[in-house]
Scaffold this motif. Structure first.
Motif, PDB file in Angstrom:
ATOM      1  N   GLU A 199      17.754  -3.006 -21.704  1.00 13.18           N
ATOM      2  CA  GLU A 199      17.820  -3.796 -22.937  1.00 13.18           C
ATOM      3  C   GLU A 199      18.428  -5.162 -22.660  1.00 13.18           C
ATOM      4  O   GLU A 199      19.229  -5.320 -21.738  1.00 13.18           O
ATOM      5  CB  GLU A 199      18.699  -3.062 -23.967  1.00 13.18           C
ATOM      6  N   ASP A 200      18.076  -6.120 -23.487  1.00 15.19           N
ATOM      7  CA  ASP A 200      18.702  -7.438 -23.382  1.00 15.19           C
ATOM      8  C   ASP A 200      20.101  -7.411 -23.976  1.00 15.19           C
ATOM      9  O   ASP A 200      21.055  -7.868 -23.369  1.00 15.19           O
ATOM     10  CB  ASP A 200      17.839  -8.516 -24.062  1.00 15.19           C
TER      11      ASP A 200
ATOM     12  N   ASP B 193      23.591  -4.488 -29.938  1.00 17.16           N
ATOM     13  CA  ASP B 193      24.306  -5.140 -31.042  1.00 17.16           C
ATOM     14  C   ASP B 193      24.722  -4.068 -32.045  1.00 17.16           C
ATOM     15  O   ASP B 193      25.697  -3.359 -31.818  1.00 17.16           O
ATOM     16  CB  ASP B 193      23.369  -6.200 -31.628  1.00 17.16           C
ATOM     17  N   SER B 194      23.992  -3.882 -33.140  1.00 13.96           N
ATOM     18  CA  SER B 194      24.339  -2.828 -34.102  1.00 13.96           C
ATOM     19  C   SER B 194      24.107  -1.448 -33.489  1.00 13.96           C
ATOM     20  O   SER B 194      24.725  -0.465 -33.892  1.00 13.96           O
ATOM     21  CB  SER B 194      23.492  -2.969 -35.369  1.00 13.96           C
ATOM     22  N   GLY B 195      23.185  -1.374 -32.530  1.00 12.24           N
ATOM     23  CA  GLY B 195      22.828  -0.081 -31.939  1.00 12.24           C
ATOM     24  C   GLY B 195      21.672   0.585 -32.668  1.00 12.24           C
ATOM     25  O   GLY B 195      21.193   1.630 -32.245  1.00 12.24           O
TER      26      GLY B 195
ATOM     27  N   THR C 206      18.499  -0.160 -32.908  1.00 12.14           N
ATOM     28  CA  THR C 206      17.265  -0.065 -32.130  1.00 12.14           C
ATOM     29  C   THR C 206      17.342   1.093 -31.130  1.00 12.14           C
ATOM     30  O   THR C 206      16.448   1.941 -31.076  1.00 12.14           O
ATOM     31  CB  THR C 206      17.010  -1.383 -31.360  1.00 12.14           C
TER      32      THR C 206
ATOM     33  N   LYS D 158      27.586  -6.310 -27.534  1.00 12.85           N
ATOM     34  CA  LYS D 158      28.424  -6.867 -28.610  1.00 12.85           C
ATOM     35  C   LYS D 158      29.043  -5.697 -29.363  1.00 12.85           C
ATOM     36  O   LYS D 158      28.593  -5.343 -30.453  1.00 12.85           O
ATOM     37  CB  LYS D 158      27.525  -7.637 -29.602  1.00 12.85           C
TER      38      LYS D 158
ATOM     39  N   ILE E  15      23.427 -15.395 -29.450  1.00 16.36           N
ATOM     40  CA  ILE E  15      23.138 -16.014 -28.165  1.00 16.36           C
ATOM     41  C   ILE E  15      21.634 -16.051 -27.889  1.00 16.36           C
ATOM     42  O   ILE E  15      20.871 -15.237 -28.411  1.00 16.36           O
ATOM     43  CB  ILE E  15      23.870 -15.296 -27.014  1.00 16.36           C
TER      44      ILE E  15
HETATM   45  P1  IMP Z   1      20.491  -3.831 -32.550  1.00 12.41           P
HETATM   46  O1  IMP Z   1      19.430  -2.904 -33.045  1.00 12.41           O
HETATM   47  O2  IMP Z   1      21.277  -4.452 -33.669  1.00 12.41           O
HETATM   48  O3  IMP Z   1      21.380  -3.243 -31.485  1.00 12.41           O
HETATM   49  O4  IMP Z   1      19.758  -5.089 -31.980  1.00 12.41           O
HETATM   50  C1  IMP Z   1      19.191  -5.093 -30.773  1.00 12.41           C
HETATM   51  C2  IMP Z   1      18.209  -6.234 -30.672  1.00 12.41           C
HETATM   52  O5  IMP Z   1      18.520  -7.315 -31.552  1.00 12.41           O
HETATM   53  C3  IMP Z   1      18.279  -6.832 -29.290  1.00 12.41           C
HETATM   54  O6  IMP Z   1      17.438  -6.148 -28.397  1.00 12.41           O
HETATM   55  C4  IMP Z   1      17.840  -8.252 -29.552  1.00 12.41           C
HETATM   56  O7  IMP Z   1      16.443  -8.340 -29.516  1.00 12.41           O
HETATM   57  C5  IMP Z   1      18.333  -8.561 -30.931  1.00 12.41           C
HETATM   58  N1  IMP Z   1      19.626  -9.286 -30.890  1.00 12.41           N
HETATM   59  C6  IMP Z   1      20.851  -8.835 -31.235  1.00 12.41           C
HETATM   60  N2  IMP Z   1      21.795  -9.767 -31.068  1.00 12.41           N
HETATM   61  C7  IMP Z   1      21.156 -10.852 -30.575  1.00 12.41           C
HETATM   62  C8  IMP Z   1      21.602 -12.175 -30.158  1.00 12.41           C
HETATM   63  O8  IMP Z   1      22.788 -12.543 -30.192  1.00 12.41           O
HETATM   64  N3  IMP Z   1      20.631 -13.005 -29.723  1.00 12.41           N
HETATM   65  C9  IMP Z   1      19.307 -12.657 -29.666  1.00 12.41           C
HETATM   66  N4  IMP Z   1      18.869 -11.442 -30.009  1.00 12.41           N
HETATM   67  C10 IMP Z   1      19.773 -10.555 -30.485  1.00 12.41           C
END
Ligand code: IMP
Ligand code: MG
Length: 179
Positions: free
Chosen positions: A98-99, A102-104, A106, A130, A152
Protein backbone atom coordinates in the motif's frame (compact mmCIF):
# COMPACT_ATOMS: atom_id res chain seq x y z
CA UNK A 1 9.77 21.94 -5.79
CA UNK A 2 6.20 21.98 -7.16
CA UNK A 3 4.34 25.22 -6.38
CA UNK A 4 1.47 23.33 -4.69
CA UNK A 5 3.82 21.59 -2.25
CA UNK A 6 4.38 23.23 1.12
CA UNK A 7 7.31 21.15 2.30
CA UNK A 8 9.28 18.09 1.20
CA UNK A 9 8.95 15.30 3.80
CA UNK A 10 11.09 12.62 2.15
CA UNK A 11 13.56 13.14 -0.65
CA UNK A 12 14.35 10.60 -3.35
CA UNK A 13 17.39 9.61 -1.35
CA UNK A 14 15.36 9.12 1.89
CA UNK A 15 12.90 6.94 -0.01
CA UNK A 16 15.58 4.89 -1.69
CA UNK A 17 17.40 4.21 1.56
CA UNK A 18 14.30 3.22 3.54
CA UNK A 19 12.92 1.01 0.76
CA UNK A 20 16.17 -0.91 0.50
CA UNK A 21 15.92 -1.59 4.26
CA UNK A 22 12.34 -2.81 3.87
CA UNK A 23 13.37 -5.04 0.98
CA UNK A 24 16.19 -6.61 2.98
CA UNK A 25 13.87 -7.22 5.92
CA UNK A 26 11.24 -8.88 3.70
CA UNK A 27 13.89 -11.01 1.96
CA UNK A 28 15.11 -12.24 5.36
CA UNK A 29 11.59 -12.91 6.69
CA UNK A 30 10.51 -14.84 3.58
CA UNK A 31 13.76 -16.73 2.94
CA UNK A 32 13.02 -20.07 1.28
CA UNK A 33 9.50 -18.98 0.26
CA UNK A 34 8.16 -17.21 -2.81
CA UNK A 35 5.86 -14.41 -1.69
CA UNK A 36 3.24 -12.82 -3.89
CA UNK A 37 3.27 -9.04 -3.72
CA UNK A 38 -0.12 -7.47 -4.31
CA UNK A 39 -0.06 -3.80 -5.18
CA UNK A 40 -3.12 -1.77 -4.36
CA UNK A 41 -3.44 0.61 -7.28
CA UNK A 42 -3.01 3.31 -8.08
CA UNK A 43 -1.11 4.96 -5.25
CA UNK A 44 1.40 2.15 -4.68
CA UNK A 45 2.65 1.71 -8.24
CA UNK A 46 5.97 3.48 -7.80
CA UNK A 47 6.61 2.01 -4.36
CA UNK A 48 5.82 -1.46 -5.75
CA UNK A 49 8.33 -1.06 -8.57
CA UNK A 50 11.10 0.03 -6.20
CA UNK A 51 10.23 -2.37 -3.37
CA UNK A 52 10.17 -5.48 -5.56
CA UNK A 53 13.61 -4.59 -6.91
CA UNK A 54 14.89 -4.29 -3.34
CA UNK A 55 13.81 -7.85 -2.44
CA UNK A 56 16.47 -10.40 -3.32
CA UNK A 57 14.17 -13.44 -3.54
CA UNK A 58 11.99 -15.16 -6.11
CA UNK A 59 8.57 -13.53 -5.93
CA UNK A 60 5.49 -12.88 -8.05
CA UNK A 61 3.44 -9.71 -8.45
CA UNK A 62 -0.22 -8.99 -8.98
CA UNK A 63 -2.33 -5.85 -8.98
CA UNK A 64 -5.68 -4.82 -7.70
CA UNK A 65 -7.52 -1.51 -7.77
CA UNK A 66 -9.96 -0.28 -5.19
CA UNK A 67 -11.63 3.06 -4.76
CA UNK A 68 -12.31 4.74 -1.47
CA UNK A 69 -11.64 8.41 -2.04
CA UNK A 70 -13.03 10.11 -5.12
CA UNK A 71 -11.24 13.43 -5.20
CA UNK A 72 -11.60 14.48 -1.56
CA UNK A 73 -9.09 14.07 1.26
CA UNK A 74 -11.23 11.97 3.63
CA UNK A 75 -11.89 8.24 3.15
CA UNK A 76 -15.55 7.28 2.82
CA UNK A 77 -15.49 3.81 4.33
CA UNK A 78 -17.22 2.65 1.17
CA UNK A 79 -14.75 0.55 -0.79
CA UNK A 80 -15.25 -0.87 -4.24
CA UNK A 81 -13.07 -3.32 -6.21
CA UNK A 82 -12.36 -1.65 -9.54
CA UNK A 83 -9.89 -4.24 -10.79
CA UNK A 84 -9.41 -7.69 -9.34
CA UNK A 85 -6.27 -9.84 -9.16
CA UNK A 86 -5.32 -11.86 -12.23
CA UNK A 87 -4.13 -14.98 -10.37
CA UNK A 88 -5.35 -17.27 -7.62
CA UNK A 89 -3.92 -16.55 -4.18
CA UNK A 90 -4.85 -19.87 -2.59
CA UNK A 91 -1.95 -21.22 -0.54
CA UNK A 92 0.25 -18.19 -1.32
CA UNK A 93 2.15 -15.96 1.08
CA UNK A 94 0.68 -12.55 0.31
CA UNK A 95 2.25 -9.21 0.98
CA UNK A 96 -0.17 -6.37 0.35
CA UNK A 97 1.70 -3.30 -0.83
CA UNK A 98 0.00 0.00 0.00
CA UNK A 99 1.02 3.60 -0.45
CA UNK A 100 -0.51 4.87 2.76
CA UNK A 101 -2.50 3.49 5.66
CA UNK A 102 -4.83 6.18 6.93
CA UNK A 103 -8.29 5.40 8.38
CA UNK A 104 -7.68 1.71 7.61
CA UNK A 105 -11.06 1.43 5.88
CA UNK A 106 -9.59 0.27 2.59
CA UNK A 107 -7.40 -2.48 4.03
CA UNK A 108 -9.99 -3.60 6.57
CA UNK A 109 -12.31 -4.38 3.71
CA UNK A 110 -9.61 -5.78 1.45
CA UNK A 111 -8.22 -8.13 4.11
CA UNK A 112 -11.68 -9.69 4.48
CA UNK A 113 -12.04 -10.22 0.75
CA UNK A 114 -8.55 -11.72 0.42
CA UNK A 115 -8.74 -13.94 3.52
CA UNK A 116 -11.83 -15.60 2.09
CA UNK A 117 -9.69 -16.79 -0.85
CA UNK A 118 -7.50 -18.89 1.46
CA UNK A 119 -3.95 -17.61 1.09
CA UNK A 120 -1.36 -19.30 3.38
CA UNK A 121 -0.58 -15.95 5.01
CA UNK A 122 -1.18 -12.21 4.58
CA UNK A 123 1.02 -9.35 5.67
CA UNK A 124 0.77 -5.64 4.96
CA UNK A 125 3.62 -3.44 3.77
CA UNK A 126 2.82 0.26 3.62
CA UNK A 127 5.16 3.05 2.63
CA UNK A 128 3.44 5.58 4.89
CA UNK A 129 1.43 5.15 8.05
CA UNK A 130 -0.82 7.83 9.59
CA UNK A 131 -1.82 6.07 12.83
CA UNK A 132 -3.53 9.15 14.30
CA UNK A 133 -6.40 8.80 11.86
CA UNK A 134 -7.07 5.08 12.26
CA UNK A 135 -10.78 4.17 12.41
CA UNK A 136 -10.40 0.39 11.94
CA UNK A 137 -8.16 -2.09 13.81
CA UNK A 138 -5.50 -2.49 11.12
CA UNK A 139 -1.74 -2.49 11.67
CA UNK A 140 0.91 -2.89 9.03
CA UNK A 141 3.68 -5.48 9.39
CA UNK A 142 6.14 -3.35 7.44
CA UNK A 143 6.05 0.45 7.59
CA UNK A 144 8.31 2.76 5.62
CA UNK A 145 7.60 5.96 7.53
CA UNK A 146 5.17 6.93 10.27
CA UNK A 147 3.86 10.42 9.57
CA UNK A 148 1.66 12.99 11.31
CA UNK A 149 -1.79 13.89 10.03
CA UNK A 150 -1.10 15.93 6.91
CA UNK A 151 -2.18 15.37 3.33
CA UNK A 152 0.81 14.23 1.33
CA UNK A 153 1.45 13.76 -2.38
CA UNK A 154 4.15 12.49 -4.69
CA UNK A 155 5.94 9.17 -5.31
CA UNK A 156 2.63 7.65 -6.46
CA UNK A 157 0.37 9.50 -4.04
CA UNK A 158 -2.18 11.85 -5.54
CA UNK A 159 -4.65 14.56 -4.85
CA UNK A 160 -7.45 14.47 -7.45
CA UNK A 161 -5.13 12.26 -9.60
CA UNK A 162 -2.36 14.88 -9.75
CA UNK A 163 1.16 14.93 -8.33
CA UNK A 164 1.80 11.15 -8.57
CA UNK A 165 4.88 11.80 -10.70
CA UNK A 166 6.74 13.94 -8.15
CA UNK A 167 9.90 12.01 -7.26
CA UNK A 168 9.69 13.04 -3.57
CA UNK A 169 6.93 12.93 -0.93
CA UNK A 170 5.68 16.37 0.10
CA UNK A 171 2.91 18.01 2.10
CA UNK A 172 0.23 19.50 -0.13
CA UNK A 173 -0.60 23.13 0.56
CA UNK A 174 -4.03 23.19 2.27
CA UNK A 175 -5.03 26.05 -0.05
CA UNK A 176 -5.05 23.50 -2.91
CA UNK A 177 -7.84 21.36 -1.46
CA UNK A 178 -9.66 24.21 0.29
CA UNK A 179 -10.49 25.66 -3.14
P1 IMP B 1 -7.78 4.61 4.22
O1 IMP B 1 -8.84 3.71 3.69
O2 IMP B 1 -8.34 5.81 4.92
O3 IMP B 1 -6.73 3.91 5.05
O4 IMP B 1 -7.10 5.28 2.98
C1 IMP B 1 -6.19 4.65 2.24
C2 IMP B 1 -6.05 5.34 0.91
O5 IMP B 1 -6.40 6.72 0.96
C3 IMP B 1 -4.60 5.33 0.49
O6 IMP B 1 -4.27 4.14 -0.19
C4 IMP B 1 -4.52 6.56 -0.38
O7 IMP B 1 -4.90 6.24 -1.69
C5 IMP B 1 -5.51 7.51 0.21
N1 IMP B 1 -4.84 8.48 1.12
C6 IMP B 1 -4.91 8.56 2.46
N2 IMP B 1 -4.18 9.56 2.95
C7 IMP B 1 -3.59 10.14 1.88
C8 IMP B 1 -2.66 11.25 1.72
O8 IMP B 1 -2.21 11.91 2.67
N3 IMP B 1 -2.31 11.54 0.45
C9 IMP B 1 -2.78 10.86 -0.64
N4 IMP B 1 -3.61 9.81 -0.53
C10 IMP B 1 -4.03 9.47 0.71
MG1 MG C 1 -4.22 3.88 -2.30
Amino acid sequence: MHQDVEQILYTEEDLRRRISELGAQIAADYAGRMPMLVSVLRGSYIFMADLTRAIDLDLTVDFMAVSSYGSGTVSSGQVEIKKDLSDSIEGRDLIIVEDILDSGNTLYYLMDVLRARKPASIRICTLMDKPERRAKPITADYVGFTIPDAFIVGYGLDYAEKYRNLPYVGVLKPSVYAK
